[in-house]
Scaffold this motif. Structure first.
Motif, mmCIF file in Angstrom:
data_model
loop_
_atom_site.group_PDB
_atom_site.id
_atom_site.type_symbol
_atom_site.label_atom_id
_atom_site.label_comp_id
_atom_site.label_asym_id
_atom_site.label_seq_id
_atom_site.Cartn_x
_atom_site.Cartn_y
_atom_site.Cartn_z
ATOM 1 N N GLU A 36 20.358 15.556 -29.077
ATOM 2 C CA GLU A 36 21.482 16.500 -29.216
ATOM 3 C C GLU A 36 21.408 17.257 -30.535
ATOM 4 N N MET A 37 20.928 16.579 -31.573
ATOM 5 C CA MET A 37 20.810 17.253 -32.878
ATOM 6 C C MET A 37 19.770 18.362 -32.805
ATOM 7 N N LEU A 38 18.651 18.089 -32.140
ATOM 8 C CA LEU A 38 17.594 19.102 -32.018
ATOM 9 C C LEU A 38 18.080 20.260 -31.133
ATOM 10 N N GLN A 39 18.809 19.911 -30.064
ATOM 11 C CA GLN A 39 19.324 20.954 -29.170
ATOM 12 C C GLN A 39 20.323 21.857 -29.898
ATOM 13 N N PHE A 40 21.125 21.245 -30.775
ATOM 14 C CA PHE A 40 22.083 22.049 -31.571
ATOM 15 C C PHE A 40 21.324 23.102 -32.374
ATOM 16 N N LEU A 41 20.232 22.684 -33.013
ATOM 17 C CA LEU A 41 19.472 23.625 -33.849
ATOM 18 C C LEU A 41 18.871 24.749 -32.991
ATOM 19 N N LYS A 42 18.338 24.351 -31.825
ATOM 20 C CA LYS A 42 17.765 25.382 -30.937
ATOM 21 C C LYS A 42 18.864 26.348 -30.486
ATOM 22 N N ASN A 43 20.017 25.811 -30.062
ATOM 23 C CA ASN A 43 21.144 26.657 -29.646
ATOM 24 C C ASN A 43 21.566 27.587 -30.783
ATOM 25 N N SER A 44 21.585 27.034 -31.993
ATOM 26 C CA SER A 44 22.084 27.814 -33.143
ATOM 27 C C SER A 44 21.159 28.977 -33.474
ATOM 28 N N GLN A 45 19.899 28.878 -33.026
ATOM 29 C CA GLN A 45 18.942 29.955 -33.307
ATOM 30 C C GLN A 45 18.771 30.897 -32.110
ATOM 31 N N ASP A 46 19.530 30.613 -31.039
ATOM 32 C CA ASP A 46 19.476 31.475 -29.851
ATOM 33 C C ASP A 46 20.677 32.424 -29.922
ATOM 34 N N PRO A 47 20.424 33.726 -30.073
ATOM 35 C CA PRO A 47 21.527 34.672 -30.307
ATOM 36 C C PRO A 47 22.682 34.545 -29.314
ATOM 37 N N GLU A 48 22.328 34.411 -28.006
ATOM 38 C CA GLU A 48 23.411 34.337 -27.007
ATOM 39 C C GLU A 48 24.208 33.047 -27.206
ATOM 40 N N LYS A 49 23.476 31.917 -27.237
ATOM 41 C CA LYS A 49 24.171 30.614 -27.334
ATOM 42 C C LYS A 49 24.966 30.538 -28.632
ATOM 43 N N ALA A 50 24.361 31.017 -29.738
ATOM 44 C CA ALA A 50 25.037 30.929 -31.043
ATOM 45 C C ALA A 50 26.346 31.703 -31.010
ATOM 46 N N GLU A 51 26.292 32.856 -30.349
ATOM 47 C CA GLU A 51 27.509 33.684 -30.248
ATOM 48 C C GLU A 51 28.545 32.982 -29.369
ATOM 49 N N GLU A 52 28.076 32.541 -28.216
ATOM 50 C CA GLU A 52 28.977 31.902 -27.225
ATOM 51 C C GLU A 52 29.622 30.649 -27.813
ATOM 52 N N LEU A 53 28.833 29.870 -28.572
ATOM 53 C CA LEU A 53 29.329 28.587 -29.093
ATOM 54 C C LEU A 53 29.787 28.675 -30.546
ATOM 55 N N HIS A 54 29.767 29.898 -31.103
ATOM 56 C CA HIS A 54 30.174 30.127 -32.512
ATOM 57 C C HIS A 54 29.405 29.227 -33.465
ATOM 58 N N LEU A 55 28.088 29.207 -33.326
ATOM 59 C CA LEU A 55 27.256 28.337 -34.172
ATOM 60 C C LEU A 55 26.682 29.123 -35.337
ATOM 61 N N ARG A 56 26.650 28.501 -36.533
ATOM 62 C CA ARG A 56 25.910 29.057 -37.672
ATOM 63 C C ARG A 56 24.451 28.654 -37.447
ATOM 64 N N GLY A 57 23.523 29.614 -37.573
ATOM 65 C CA GLY A 57 22.112 29.296 -37.371
ATOM 66 C C GLY A 57 21.653 28.228 -38.353
ATOM 67 N N GLY A 58 20.987 27.204 -37.835
ATOM 68 C CA GLY A 58 20.506 26.144 -38.728
ATOM 69 C C GLY A 58 19.069 25.760 -38.424
ATOM 70 N N VAL A 59 18.353 25.308 -39.443
ATOM 71 C CA VAL A 59 16.964 24.831 -39.252
ATOM 72 C C VAL A 59 16.857 23.331 -39.423
ATOM 73 N N GLY A 60 17.946 22.700 -39.866
ATOM 74 C CA GLY A 60 17.921 21.247 -40.049
ATOM 75 C C GLY A 60 19.306 20.683 -39.871
ATOM 76 N N LEU A 61 19.359 19.402 -39.524
ATOM 77 C CA LEU A 61 20.645 18.701 -39.385
ATOM 78 C C LEU A 61 20.409 17.215 -39.628
#
Ligand SMILES: O=CN(O)C[C@@H](CC1CCCC1)C(=O)N1NCCC[C@H]1C(=O)Nc1ccccn1
Ligand code: NI
Length: 187
Positions: A36-61
């Motif tokens: 789930e942590m890795l998926q969060f990072l991938k989602n956060s770097q995907d423009p659509e998902k990041a927008e939809e889920l209001h994620l700040r882009g991240g490279v680590g967690l």
């Protein structure tokens, strides 16, 4: 699915705790968490998902950022050069450990931020330019890898988190933009 609401912010004591080692091979719960942590990072770097889920882009967690005081980190650094896929890194590390590091130091030219810090903290965060890291993967296999430059900076930032260290602990308060000779500035 992890969203920004799951990420604790500075002031929360878990960010200052030394996280506990996890059993190896990782138990199902820790394997799932890592995924789930890795998926969060991938989602956060995907423009659509990041927008939809209001994620700040991240490279680590790091797990402590989820108020889980375990020595688990995830990194997802896209390789800048498609010809050199190995220039990026995408993995979950259980009980990561820095075995050795270069004398040579490096820092990000833009300084660092943190998903657990809702403010800009200017200043160079000087770290080792190259590190050798050992860690266990989800299957319990031991790995020993050498990292340099941006990948090394990211992993050091995450390993700091499992030791209760925040990036700004490394900034020279008196002169945040002071740079000793020989420190490699990474842009
Ligand atoms: O502990 C983990 N964290 O706190 C997430 C941090 C980790 C990095 C900060 C410096 C080294 C590791 C993170 O990723 N950021 N910090 C705050 C906002 C920006 C964001 C970032 O750098 N995003 C990014 C960079 C390149 C490509 C895509 N996205
Ligand atoms: Ni952070």
């Amino acid at each position: 699915m992890i969203t920004m609401d799951d990420i604790i912010r500075e002031g929360h004591p878990t960010l200052r705790a030394v996280a506990k080692e996890v059993p190896i091979p990782p138990v199902a719960e820790d394997v799932e968490l890592g995924k789930e942590m890795l998926q969060f990072l991938k989602n956060s770097q995907d423009p659509e998902k990041a927008e939809e889920l209001h994620l700040r882009g991240g490279v680590g967690l790091a797990a402590p950022q989820l108020d889980i005081s375990k020595r688990i980190i995830a990194v997802h650094v896209p390789s800048i050069d498609p010809e050199k896929p190995e220039s990026g890194i995408s993995t979950v590390m259980y009980n990561p450990k820095i075995l050795s590091h270069s004398v040579q130091e490096a820092c990000l030219g833009e300084g660092e931020g943190c998903l657990s810090v809702d403010r800009e903290v200017p200043g160079y965060v000087v770290r080792a330019a190259r590190i050798t890291v050992s860690y266990f993967d989800a299957e319990g296999e031991k790995h020993k890898i050498r990292l340099k430059n941006y990948n090394a900076i990211v992993v050091q930032h995450e390993i700091d988190h499992i030791n209760g260290i925040m990036f700004y602990d490394h900034i020279d308060e008196k002169n945040p933009l002071k740079l000793k000779d020989g420190v490699l500035v990474i842009d």
